[in-house]
Design a protein around this motif. Sequence first.
Motif, PDB file in Angstrom:
ATOM      1  N   VAL A 145      -4.663   3.715  -6.653  1.00 33.36           N
ATOM      2  CA  VAL A 145      -5.664   4.761  -6.838  1.00 33.36           C
ATOM      3  C   VAL A 145      -5.701   5.655  -5.606  1.00 33.36           C
ATOM      4  O   VAL A 145      -5.811   6.881  -5.709  1.00 33.36           O
ATOM      5  CB  VAL A 145      -7.045   4.119  -7.097  1.00 33.36           C
ATOM      6  CG1 VAL A 145      -8.146   5.136  -6.922  1.00 33.36           C
ATOM      7  CG2 VAL A 145      -7.082   3.535  -8.490  1.00 33.36           C
ATOM      8  N   ASN A 146      -5.582   5.055  -4.449  1.00 39.32           N
ATOM      9  CA  ASN A 146      -5.564   5.841  -3.217  1.00 39.32           C
ATOM     10  C   ASN A 146      -4.440   6.869  -3.251  1.00 39.32           C
ATOM     11  O   ASN A 146      -4.662   8.057  -3.005  1.00 39.32           O
ATOM     12  CB  ASN A 146      -5.393   4.881  -2.032  1.00 39.32           C
ATOM     13  CG  ASN A 146      -5.536   5.586  -0.710  1.00 39.32           C
ATOM     14  OD1 ASN A 146      -6.533   6.253  -0.483  1.00 39.32           O
ATOM     15  ND2 ASN A 146      -4.538   5.474   0.132  1.00 39.32           N
ATOM     16  N   SER A 188      -5.115   9.567  -5.985  1.00 44.46           N
ATOM     17  CA  SER A 188      -6.150  10.565  -5.695  1.00 44.46           C
ATOM     18  C   SER A 188      -5.679  11.522  -4.601  1.00 44.46           C
ATOM     19  O   SER A 188      -5.982  12.709  -4.642  1.00 44.46           O
ATOM     20  CB  SER A 188      -7.466   9.878  -5.344  1.00 44.46           C
ATOM     21  OG  SER A 188      -7.569   9.670  -3.960  1.00 44.46           O
ATOM     22  N   LEU A 189      -4.930  11.016  -3.633  1.00 44.88           N
ATOM     23  CA  LEU A 189      -4.454  11.922  -2.586  1.00 44.88           C
ATOM     24  C   LEU A 189      -3.379  12.858  -3.118  1.00 44.88           C
ATOM     25  O   LEU A 189      -3.335  14.034  -2.763  1.00 44.88           O
ATOM     26  CB  LEU A 189      -3.935  11.129  -1.385  1.00 44.88           C
ATOM     27  CG  LEU A 189      -5.015  10.355  -0.628  1.00 44.88           C
ATOM     28  CD1 LEU A 189      -4.417   9.634   0.569  1.00 44.88           C
ATOM     29  CD2 LEU A 189      -6.134  11.273  -0.172  1.00 44.88           C
ATOM     30  N   MET A 221       0.830  -1.210   0.000  1.00 46.24           N
ATOM     31  CA  MET A 221       0.000   0.000   0.000  1.00 46.24           C
ATOM     32  C   MET A 221       0.862   1.257   0.000  1.00 46.24           C
ATOM     33  O   MET A 221       0.438   2.288  -0.492  1.00 46.24           O
ATOM     34  CB  MET A 221      -0.983  -0.021   1.162  1.00 46.24           C
ATOM     35  CG  MET A 221      -0.358  -0.034   2.519  1.00 46.24           C
ATOM     36  SD  MET A 221      -1.612  -0.135   3.833  1.00 46.24           S
ATOM     37  CE  MET A 221      -2.021  -1.843   3.859  1.00 46.24           C
ATOM     38  N   ASP A 243     -11.298  13.344 -10.653  1.00 46.79           N
ATOM     39  CA  ASP A 243     -10.288  14.193 -10.000  1.00 46.79           C
ATOM     40  C   ASP A 243      -9.268  14.696 -11.016  1.00 46.79           C
ATOM     41  O   ASP A 243      -8.878  15.860 -10.999  1.00 46.79           O
ATOM     42  CB  ASP A 243      -9.530  13.408  -8.912  1.00 46.79           C
ATOM     43  CG  ASP A 243     -10.432  13.062  -7.737  1.00 46.79           C
ATOM     44  OD1 ASP A 243     -11.535  13.638  -7.648  1.00 46.79           O
ATOM     45  OD2 ASP A 243     -10.030  12.208  -6.928  1.00 46.79           O
ATOM     46  N   ARG A 260      -4.258  16.008  -5.144  1.00 43.35           N
ATOM     47  CA  ARG A 260      -4.668  17.183  -4.375  1.00 43.35           C
ATOM     48  C   ARG A 260      -3.521  18.164  -4.206  1.00 43.35           C
ATOM     49  O   ARG A 260      -3.746  19.338  -3.904  1.00 43.35           O
ATOM     50  CB  ARG A 260      -5.176  16.755  -2.989  1.00 43.35           C
ATOM     51  CG  ARG A 260      -6.485  15.995  -3.039  1.00 43.35           C
ATOM     52  CD  ARG A 260      -6.688  15.129  -1.806  1.00 43.35           C
ATOM     53  NE  ARG A 260      -6.649  15.820  -0.533  1.00 43.35           N
ATOM     54  CZ  ARG A 260      -7.701  16.389   0.040  1.00 43.35           C
ATOM     55  NH1 ARG A 260      -8.860  16.382  -0.561  1.00 43.35           N
ATOM     56  NH2 ARG A 260      -7.576  16.968   1.211  1.00 43.35           N
ATOM     57  N   HIS A 261      -2.302  17.672  -4.342  1.00 44.42           N
ATOM     58  CA  HIS A 261      -1.146  18.573  -4.194  1.00 44.42           C
ATOM     59  C   HIS A 261      -0.235  18.372  -5.392  1.00 44.42           C
ATOM     60  O   HIS A 261       0.880  17.880  -5.271  1.00 44.42           O
ATOM     61  CB  HIS A 261      -0.392  18.253  -2.908  1.00 44.42           C
ATOM     62  CG  HIS A 261      -1.282  18.137  -1.720  1.00 44.42           C
ATOM     63  ND1 HIS A 261      -1.838  19.230  -1.101  1.00 44.42           N
ATOM     64  CD2 HIS A 261      -1.756  17.055  -1.073  1.00 44.42           C
ATOM     65  CE1 HIS A 261      -2.588  18.818  -0.099  1.00 44.42           C
ATOM     66  NE2 HIS A 261      -2.564  17.507  -0.059  1.00 44.42           N
ATOM     67  N   ASP A 300     -13.718   7.594  -9.976  1.00 41.18           N
ATOM     68  CA  ASP A 300     -13.676   8.840  -9.208  1.00 41.18           C
ATOM     69  C   ASP A 300     -12.351   9.567  -9.378  1.00 41.18           C
ATOM     70  O   ASP A 300     -12.295  10.793  -9.358  1.00 41.18           O
ATOM     71  CB  ASP A 300     -14.022   8.592  -7.736  1.00 41.18           C
ATOM     72  CG  ASP A 300     -12.941   7.849  -6.977  1.00 41.18           C
ATOM     73  OD1 ASP A 300     -12.990   6.612  -6.965  1.00 41.18           O
ATOM     74  OD2 ASP A 300     -12.063   8.513  -6.397  1.00 41.18           O
ATOM     75  N   VAL A 301     -11.284   8.785  -9.598  1.00 35.28           N
ATOM     76  CA  VAL A 301      -9.988   9.428  -9.805  1.00 35.28           C
ATOM     77  C   VAL A 301      -9.962  10.144 -11.150  1.00 35.28           C
ATOM     78  O   VAL A 301      -9.374  11.216 -11.285  1.00 35.28           O
ATOM     79  CB  VAL A 301      -8.855   8.391  -9.731  1.00 35.28           C
ATOM     80  CG1 VAL A 301      -7.522   9.050  -9.975  1.00 35.28           C
ATOM     81  CG2 VAL A 301      -8.866   7.719  -8.385  1.00 35.28           C
ATOM     82  N   TYR A 330      -4.720   0.370  -3.898  1.00 37.56           N
ATOM     83  CA  TYR A 330      -3.671   1.120  -3.209  1.00 37.56           C
ATOM     84  C   TYR A 330      -3.133   2.233  -4.106  1.00 37.56           C
ATOM     85  O   TYR A 330      -2.867   3.341  -3.652  1.00 37.56           O
ATOM     86  CB  TYR A 330      -2.498   0.189  -2.852  1.00 37.56           C
ATOM     87  CG  TYR A 330      -2.840  -0.881  -1.831  1.00 37.56           C
ATOM     88  CD1 TYR A 330      -3.886  -0.700  -0.928  1.00 37.56           C
ATOM     89  CD2 TYR A 330      -2.106  -2.052  -1.751  1.00 37.56           C
ATOM     90  CE1 TYR A 330      -4.188  -1.670   0.012  1.00 37.56           C
ATOM     91  CE2 TYR A 330      -2.399  -3.023  -0.812  1.00 37.56           C
ATOM     92  CZ  TYR A 330      -3.442  -2.839   0.062  1.00 37.56           C
ATOM     93  OH  TYR A 330      -3.728  -3.796   0.992  1.00 37.56           O
TER      94      TYR A 330
END
Lengths: 1021, 326
Positions: free
Chosen positions: A698-699, A702-703, A649, A739, A706-707, A735-736, A696
């Motif tokens: 995609v997580n 996506s996070l 992860m 984003d 944001r930056h 969903d990504v 993992y």
Amino acid sequence: MAVFDTPEEAFGALRPVCVQLTKTQTVENVEHLQAQLQAVSDSALQELQQYILFPLRFTLKTPGPKRERLIQSVVECLTFVLSSTCVKEQVLLQELFSEISACLYSPKSQKPAAVSEELKLAVIQGLSTLMHSAYGDILLAFYEPSILPRLGFAVSLLLDLAEQEKSKQIKIAALKCLQVLLFQCDCQDHPRSLDELEQKQLGDLFASFLPGISMALARVITGDFKQGHGIIVSSLKTFYKTVSFIMADEQLERISKVQPKPAVEHRVAELMVHREAKWVKNTSDKLTILIKKIIECVSGHPHWKVRLALIELVEALLLKCSQSLVGSAGPLLKALVGLVNDESPEVQAQCSKVLRHFADQKVVVGNRAFADILSENLHSLATSLPRLMSSQDDQGKFSTLSLLLGYLKLLGPRVNFVLNSVTHLQRLSKALIQVLELDVTDIKVVEERCWNSGPLGASETAATQPRSPMQRRYFRFFTDERLFLLLQQVCQLLGFYGDVYLLIDHFMELYRESVVYRKQAAMILNELVAGAAGLEVENLHENHIKTSTEELREIVTSILEEYTSQENWYLTTCIESEEVGEELTMKQSGLQAITSGAHTCQVTSFPAFSKPSPTICSMNSNIWQICIQLEGIGRFAYALGKDFRLLLMTALYPVLEKAGDQTLLISQAATSAMMDICHTCGYYSLQHLINQNSDYLVNGISLNLRHLSLHPHTPKVLEVMLWNSDASLLPLVADVVQDVLATLDQFYDKRAASFVGVLHALLAALEEQSDPPKVDESDTGPDVEPPLPVQIQIATDVMERCIHMLSDKNLKIRLKVLDVLNLCVVVLQSHKNQLLPLAHRAWPPLVHRLTNDDPLVVLRAFKVLRTLGGKCGDFLRSRFCKDILPKLAGSLVTQAPVSARAGPVYSHTLAFKLQLAVLQGLGPLCERLDLGDSDLNKVADACLIYLSAKQPMKLQEAARRVFLHLMKVDPDSTWFLLNELYCPEQLTPPHPSLHPVQLRGTMGQGNPYAANVLCLLQELQ
Amino acid sequence: MAASPLPPPDPCFVLRGAQSAVHALHFFGGAQGQVHPLLLSGSLSGLVHIWSLQTRRAVATLDGHGGQCVTWLQTLPQGRQLLSQGRDLKLCLWDLAEGRNTVVDSVPLESMGFCRSSILAGGQERWMLAMPGRGNDEVQILEMPSKTSVCTLKPEADAKPGMPMCLELWQADSSPRPLLLAGYEDGSVALWDVSERKVCSRVACHTEPVMGFDFDSQKARGVSGSAEKALAVWSLDEQQALQMCRTHELTNPGIADVKIRPDRKILATAGWDHRVRVFHWRTMKPLAVLSFHSATIHCVAFATDGLLAAGSGDQRISIWSLYPIA
């Protein structure tokens, strides 16, 4: 064979010869006797032994000068008799022993007489045979103190021969004979085992010779290298057998303090040695000097059998004389340990065997003295290691590191005594760090790029391959590949036996301390972990407790965190064209800029994460750092096995990120790290790995989106993931994707290029999904539109963005966007309600691309038009004919005279490339769009001019291809058109009532269209 | 020089795969016994997912509510049993021990409302369940696991608080009498004495229905959220009288859920504005606005170790680690 079986018969035959010899002592008579002896049976010979020996011994004893030749033949004959008979009387044995040995001495001098080599050999042979022919109890009785002078005489004789002779054969024979005399012969005829008393008796006796034997043999051993390995091996054996016999702890324990009064005459008693403590100490000190000399000389001997004998020596002395020779234990252990990595597999195997044997017997660990000596050795080696590593050549480094490795192997868990000393740990680590410094001047490392997007290589074979081979790297201070293997082993052993927390902390600190140490520290950390897991480590210490999986996971987690942290993972590895904003094509790629900076190379003192213009060296260094860290991740996967799954992860995302890196080396390292992960965690391909862990990934994506400014490579990760997974992933990424699109909307200007890559990968994945999932319409009412399938929604959203980006100022982006647009059209083909309005909006920028852009773009835009034509032909036809065709036809017509006149350089101009692109694009499109007559005519008119032979060849070819397409749409009018241009034959009306037809095309030789039209008309028939 | 404000925090990680909007969350285990806590989520499509926080993946899916939204999840302190409330008018009792996931019992519900149930369970075999009752404004109390009806709590005829919206059974340290806090449709919160079946006290907190509240029995203070733009903080005095303490104005209206962290240091709200807001519980000082989701947040939950989970209409569950518990 024997002719004379009984003693009587034999006696009859031998008597005259013996008598003759006694009377006249000549070589002929001796030979005559020996010839007769051949015919006598062994049993008869035994009966007549004394009788036959008499004339021979008589010959030897006759005073006065004798010819050598005669003595030699007598000794040979004696030897023959002795080899077929047994000596059963002690007196006989003693006398023969004296008589034979005396043959080599001139009565006047103490030195061996200057006699022929043949005689020397015969005497040596004779002595040896004599000792073998003696009965067991007779032989033991022979070794009584009274024999000491005579035995000593023979021993020194043989030592002299072994040392002084030129002939190799004599030397070897002398050494062999010496072994026989000293009860070391390993042939069957000798009494094998001696009881304690007998051992002591012999030991007492031989002790007198020890100084002489040991010094002479040491001289032989340390003598000329060229004397041949056989002599050295034999001498070594004799040396250690003698020493280990006389100095055996077992014997010495039983020596009484007071010397018993020997029952021999005073002269002999003086020669006797009493092996009490003081003597032992003295002798041991002297032997230590000899042993050191021998080891020094022999451990580097080029012949492996010599080194093998050295191992035997070490084994025998350490096992049998661990107390008496404690002073030699240091050099002996060092010698053994130094051979642990010998180039000869035999020596290596024997060495490991002995080490294992020692470990089993607890020779070292169970013996405080030895352990202390080893620790002491390791201490001093650690102290001198940095100096040795910087001063020695490759060979020297090799032996030093072999030694280090051997100490570690032998000490096992006890290495911690050394590691716990701060100064020694620092010394050790300094040396390792120093010697592992990489050479970072190679420009190729920085230059080699991988441009292609798409699936990562080797995805199929992941599970079947063992651990991927390491990338070749170059070191500043050595070139020998074996040294690196040694260093790896050293680190692994440290990780295995050492306090792994202490070591990891220590090297972690060095890693953090300076960029100068970082790569080496990472290499060491990787191997420490592999070692701690017991990978590739041969454990000699059975009760050693390995690091637990739980601890190992904790360690790996903390190293991973450090490796993948912002400042250690995101290093400058190239001059990024995107950031500079230059519009470079892929081929140019800014390499010249890099290469020209090469001479300003400065060694790694450059801080990696500050960003003034990076030098080649620092980029090279950064690339290696990342590669080493990636390799570490692969190693960690192996160390943890299936348990590594829990780390995926956090670990998979950064690795995948690097798999998409443009630097070839990094991308390769990342791919092989992923293969390692596949292999240990049970995934059968890279695709499988990515699919199974896409949640993992995609997580992370996506996070990080944001930056984006902190994580500019995020889109690349998604791209690589999409290229390497299948459509089953889509629900998860939906969903990504939203984003991504939202982020793209914010950063059109800055990061369009990386996002276009993602969109391309995404649409390629959508296109691959051939069967769109059926939408369940049961729960939607009749008035409610069924929700769009997710891939249609995505394609719609993406196409929307493409419209914006079609006019991007970057050529690369415009090209990519056209590719994406093309895929959008393919995916949306069955959803006209979505496609048509978007196509309508995409139209104006698309027109611009076709009519007013780079030739590459024009071609790519034609491709999109063709795809569009297949999906929404009607819509497109009128628009095309209205907005595009006139402009393209116009430009073809106006440009034609220019190209007709132009020289060969013209084909390098933009104008030429544009003409070519339009001609290449028009044909297939016309066919696809099914244009009407007037529009086809417009196309034909514009292209006809290019059938002229005056046009450049490539344009003619392209024009011909346009007409081939036109023929498919309307063959008749094309035929007519071509004939109007050039009419190859007179048309004869099929019936005389019809008017003859006269077409405008002239037939003359000068018609420039002739060749191309002919060619096309042939196609038509 | 003024310190630049910290960037808004990110979730530690996000759980994907609930496949529909997430309406209920509940942490399970982690404190004692089990090493790695689990997170349970209930979805609009009627599924309950059990997530491992170690692997961050769903380890099991429970399908027991016929495709109807799961609104409430609660585990029992004894054994590995789970209660799930669904809009299929059923409360299911699941046995999760040793990898099983079967419905061992169920309780029929008679109210279609959104009201989440509540339990009062110590270590004993018997426990108490409060759930919306048959009548529009009733709360029913059952003794479990026998499902014996204990009583029905019906407001006095003139009160007209409307439907109960959220419930919490609890017991003061000083007295063994079970008490029930109920938030009502009219925006009021009432304290019931269950044994006496009467309202001890009532306080009007909101002008809109109470969507969620949480009560800190140690400090005798509660906080509630409603459809309006404010949080209400209220307290309970020794005479068991509820009193309004203060209201806290919000930027956007609509709070779907409120939870106080087990250590009573902070609280989190689930906002209709797609955001989770974190406040200091004692001072009600706003600490953070957590933005990640792209739809209404329906529920929040705290684990005993302080981890925060938020479930949203965007089908994702975000996990946050804020102000870690020392």
